[in-house]
Design a protein around this motif. Sequence first.
Motif, PDB file in Angstrom:
ATOM      1  N   LEU A  97      12.831   6.193  -5.508  1.00  0.00           N
ATOM      2  CA  LEU A  97      14.175   5.647  -5.466  1.00  0.00           C
ATOM      3  C   LEU A  97      15.071   6.504  -6.356  1.00  0.00           C
ATOM      4  CD1 LEU A  97      16.064   3.321  -4.547  1.00  0.00           C
ATOM      5  CD2 LEU A  97      15.365   2.073  -6.603  1.00  0.00           C
ATOM      6  N   PHE A  98      16.074   7.142  -5.741  1.00  0.00           N
ATOM      7  CA  PHE A  98      17.059   7.937  -6.474  1.00  0.00           C
ATOM      8  C   PHE A  98      18.322   7.109  -6.635  1.00  0.00           C
ATOM      9  CE2 PHE A  98      14.216  11.171  -5.066  1.00  0.00           C
ATOM     10  CZ  PHE A  98      14.432  12.316  -5.819  1.00  0.00           C
ATOM     11  N   LEU A  99      18.801   6.990  -7.874  1.00  0.00           N
ATOM     12  CA  LEU A  99      20.031   6.242  -8.163  1.00  0.00           C
ATOM     13  C   LEU A  99      21.032   7.161  -8.836  1.00  0.00           C
ATOM     14  CD1 LEU A  99      18.253   3.170  -9.686  1.00  0.00           C
ATOM     15  CD2 LEU A  99      19.729   3.014  -7.703  1.00  0.00           C
ATOM     16  N   ASN A 100      22.259   7.198  -8.308  1.00  0.00           N
ATOM     17  CA  ASN A 100      23.257   8.024  -8.978  1.00  0.00           C
ATOM     18  C   ASN A 100      24.052   7.196  -9.983  1.00  0.00           C
ATOM     19  OD1 ASN A 100      25.303   6.686  -7.619  1.00  0.00           O
ATOM     20  ND2 ASN A 100      25.619   8.302  -6.119  1.00  0.00           N
ATOM     21  N   GLN A 101      25.059   7.803 -10.554  1.00  0.00           N
ATOM     22  CA  GLN A 101      25.734   7.208 -11.711  1.00  0.00           C
ATOM     23  C   GLN A 101      26.696   6.087 -11.360  1.00  0.00           C
ATOM     24  OE1 GLN A 101      26.913  10.392 -14.692  1.00  0.00           O
ATOM     25  NE2 GLN A 101      26.173  11.668 -13.015  1.00  0.00           N
ATOM     26  N   HIS A 102      27.017   5.910 -10.078  1.00  0.00           N
ATOM     27  CA  HIS A 102      27.902   4.791  -9.757  1.00  0.00           C
ATOM     28  C   HIS A 102      27.167   3.624  -9.108  1.00  0.00           C
ATOM     29  CE1 HIS A 102      28.162   7.248  -6.022  1.00  0.00           C
ATOM     30  NE2 HIS A 102      28.247   6.090  -5.423  1.00  0.00           N
ATOM     31  N   ALA A 103      25.825   3.674  -9.124  1.00  0.00           N
ATOM     32  CA  ALA A 103      25.036   2.560  -8.589  1.00  0.00           C
ATOM     33  C   ALA A 103      24.957   1.425  -9.614  1.00  0.00           C
ATOM     34  CB  ALA A 103      23.628   3.035  -8.242  1.00  0.00           C
ATOM     35  N   THR A 104      25.146   0.203  -9.147  1.00  0.00           N
ATOM     36  CA  THR A 104      24.914  -0.986  -9.972  1.00  0.00           C
ATOM     37  C   THR A 104      23.556  -1.561  -9.586  1.00  0.00           C
ATOM     38  OG1 THR A 104      27.280  -1.482 -10.135  1.00  0.00           O
ATOM     39  CG2 THR A 104      25.740  -3.282 -10.566  1.00  0.00           C
ATOM     40  N   GLN A 105      22.681  -1.672 -10.576  1.00  0.00           N
ATOM     41  CA  GLN A 105      21.290  -2.039 -10.316  1.00  0.00           C
ATOM     42  C   GLN A 105      20.909  -3.297 -11.081  1.00  0.00           C
ATOM     43  OE1 GLN A 105      18.474   0.626 -12.074  1.00  0.00           O
ATOM     44  NE2 GLN A 105      16.849   0.169 -10.608  1.00  0.00           N
ATOM     45  N   GLU A 106      20.079  -4.094 -10.467  1.00  0.00           N
ATOM     46  CA  GLU A 106      19.469  -5.269 -11.092  1.00  0.00           C
ATOM     47  C   GLU A 106      18.003  -5.246 -10.683  1.00  0.00           C
ATOM     48  OE1 GLU A 106      19.985 -10.163 -10.867  1.00  0.00           O
ATOM     49  OE2 GLU A 106      21.293  -8.825  -9.721  1.00  0.00           O
ATOM     50  N   ILE A 107      17.088  -5.586 -11.597  1.00  0.00           N
ATOM     51  CA  ILE A 107      15.657  -5.496 -11.302  1.00  0.00           C
ATOM     52  C   ILE A 107      14.994  -6.833 -11.619  1.00  0.00           C
ATOM     53  CG2 ILE A 107      13.552  -4.145 -11.610  1.00  0.00           C
ATOM     54  CD1 ILE A 107      15.305  -1.991 -12.964  1.00  0.00           C
ATOM     55  N   LEU A 108      14.257  -7.353 -10.658  1.00  0.00           N
ATOM     56  CA  LEU A 108      13.550  -8.618 -10.863  1.00  0.00           C
ATOM     57  C   LEU A 108      12.277  -8.379 -11.679  1.00  0.00           C
ATOM     58  CD1 LEU A 108      13.944 -10.302  -7.352  1.00  0.00           C
ATOM     59  CD2 LEU A 108      15.534 -10.249  -9.297  1.00  0.00           C
ATOM     60  N   PRO A 109      11.761  -9.408 -12.339  1.00  0.00           N
ATOM     61  CA  PRO A 109      10.576  -9.222 -13.193  1.00  0.00           C
ATOM     62  C   PRO A 109       9.387  -8.665 -12.414  1.00  0.00           C
ATOM     63  CG  PRO A 109      11.595 -11.351 -13.611  1.00  0.00           C
ATOM     64  CD  PRO A 109      12.268 -10.794 -12.400  1.00  0.00           C
ATOM     65  N   ALA A 110       8.679  -7.744 -13.034  1.00  0.00           N
ATOM     66  CA  ALA A 110       7.476  -7.157 -12.444  1.00  0.00           C
ATOM     67  C   ALA A 110       6.261  -7.653 -13.210  1.00  0.00           C
ATOM     68  CB  ALA A 110       7.549  -5.631 -12.500  1.00  0.00           C
ATOM     69  N   GLY A 111       5.109  -7.644 -12.533  1.00  0.00           N
ATOM     70  CA  GLY A 111       3.876  -8.079 -13.167  1.00  0.00           C
ATOM     71  C   GLY A 111       3.146  -6.926 -13.834  1.00  0.00           C
ATOM     72  N   GLU A 112       2.050  -7.255 -14.519  1.00  0.00           N
ATOM     73  CA  GLU A 112       1.316  -6.244 -15.278  1.00  0.00           C
ATOM     74  C   GLU A 112       0.765  -5.143 -14.381  1.00  0.00           C
ATOM     75  OE1 GLU A 112      -2.260  -5.904 -18.638  1.00  0.00           O
ATOM     76  OE2 GLU A 112      -1.627  -7.873 -17.855  1.00  0.00           O
ATOM     77  N   GLU A 113       0.411  -5.471 -13.148  1.00  0.00           N
ATOM     78  CA  GLU A 113      -0.171  -4.481 -12.232  1.00  0.00           C
ATOM     79  C   GLU A 113       0.884  -3.669 -11.499  1.00  0.00           C
ATOM     80  OE1 GLU A 113      -3.466  -3.848 -12.151  1.00  0.00           O
ATOM     81  OE2 GLU A 113      -3.444  -5.260 -13.830  1.00  0.00           O
TER      82      GLU A 113
END
Length: 320
Positions: A97-113
């Motif tokens: 996943l490539f994200l440039n400088q004007h992307a607004t990102q939110e990430i949901l919780p990930a598990g240990e694996e």
Amino acid sequence: MNQEIIDRLGVITDEEREIINGRTEIDRNRYTEGRDLVIDSKKMLEHGKMISIRPHTRFVHFPKHKHNYIEVIYMCRGETVHIIDGEKVILKTGELLFLNQHATQEILPAGEEDIGVNFIILPEFFDTAFEMMGEEENLLRDFLVGCLCFDPRYASYLHFQVADVLPVQNLVENMVWTLLGDQPNKRRINQITMGLLFLQLMHYTDKISHTLESFEQKLIFQVLTYINENYKNGELTELAALLNYNIYWLSRAVKRLTGRTYKELLQIKRLNQASFLLLNTRISVTDISIAVGYDNTSYFHRIFRSYYGMSPKEYRDSVS
């Protein structure tokens, strides 16, 4: 990916330990000193470095944020869920996943694996990669370059679903290995590796998903992708039928949005491919002419000279 790399990236970090022990949100001071959540390269990179990596922070919701650098995320194992400019993107094992400088990102919780690695990259790091992609005009390359630049006209992210592409997997693993280790000249090694990665990704436009906010941007990408994959026999009539557009409307739209006619775009791609074959193979000029879509060799010679200022043979001999 190499198990040793996964083991190193999967170690519980100090930040994650705080979360496991009861912290309910990220520590903003780790990422920025500003009021807005714009993750700062000065916090992520050592002074003088243009690229670094860090394991993706698990166990916590990462709120909406931007970066003042280019971020590349690679999933070593498991998956992560991202909301990018309002669109849900599920990044699975082996995907980029490539994200440039004007992307607004939110990430949901990930598990240990769910083990991912974040590449923190300053834009100037890509100079070598862009040079390796060639100086000749390449419209799809320019689109991809634009996506990585701070230019809101282009897509804010590129999602490469390339888990089954072994060369891509090897190149990413090489970069991770180099950055985790203490190899000499690792900046140069990784700049060249990134260039090789880009050259590989250019062959897999069918595996790219992206956000394009406007209908016009989507149309440009569709047209350029079609030409890139069908330059030998691709016809505007076929493209119009595939996209379910009136051919005359599509012809005018291509000219308005790109500044060139469909025929001109097709010719640029064919001549770029011809130049590649001239410099990298010993295929005869006649066979190259046919391979890129010109059955009339005399016509091919004429337009090649008009574009490059020399004949195909002179072009080949100029670097031999």
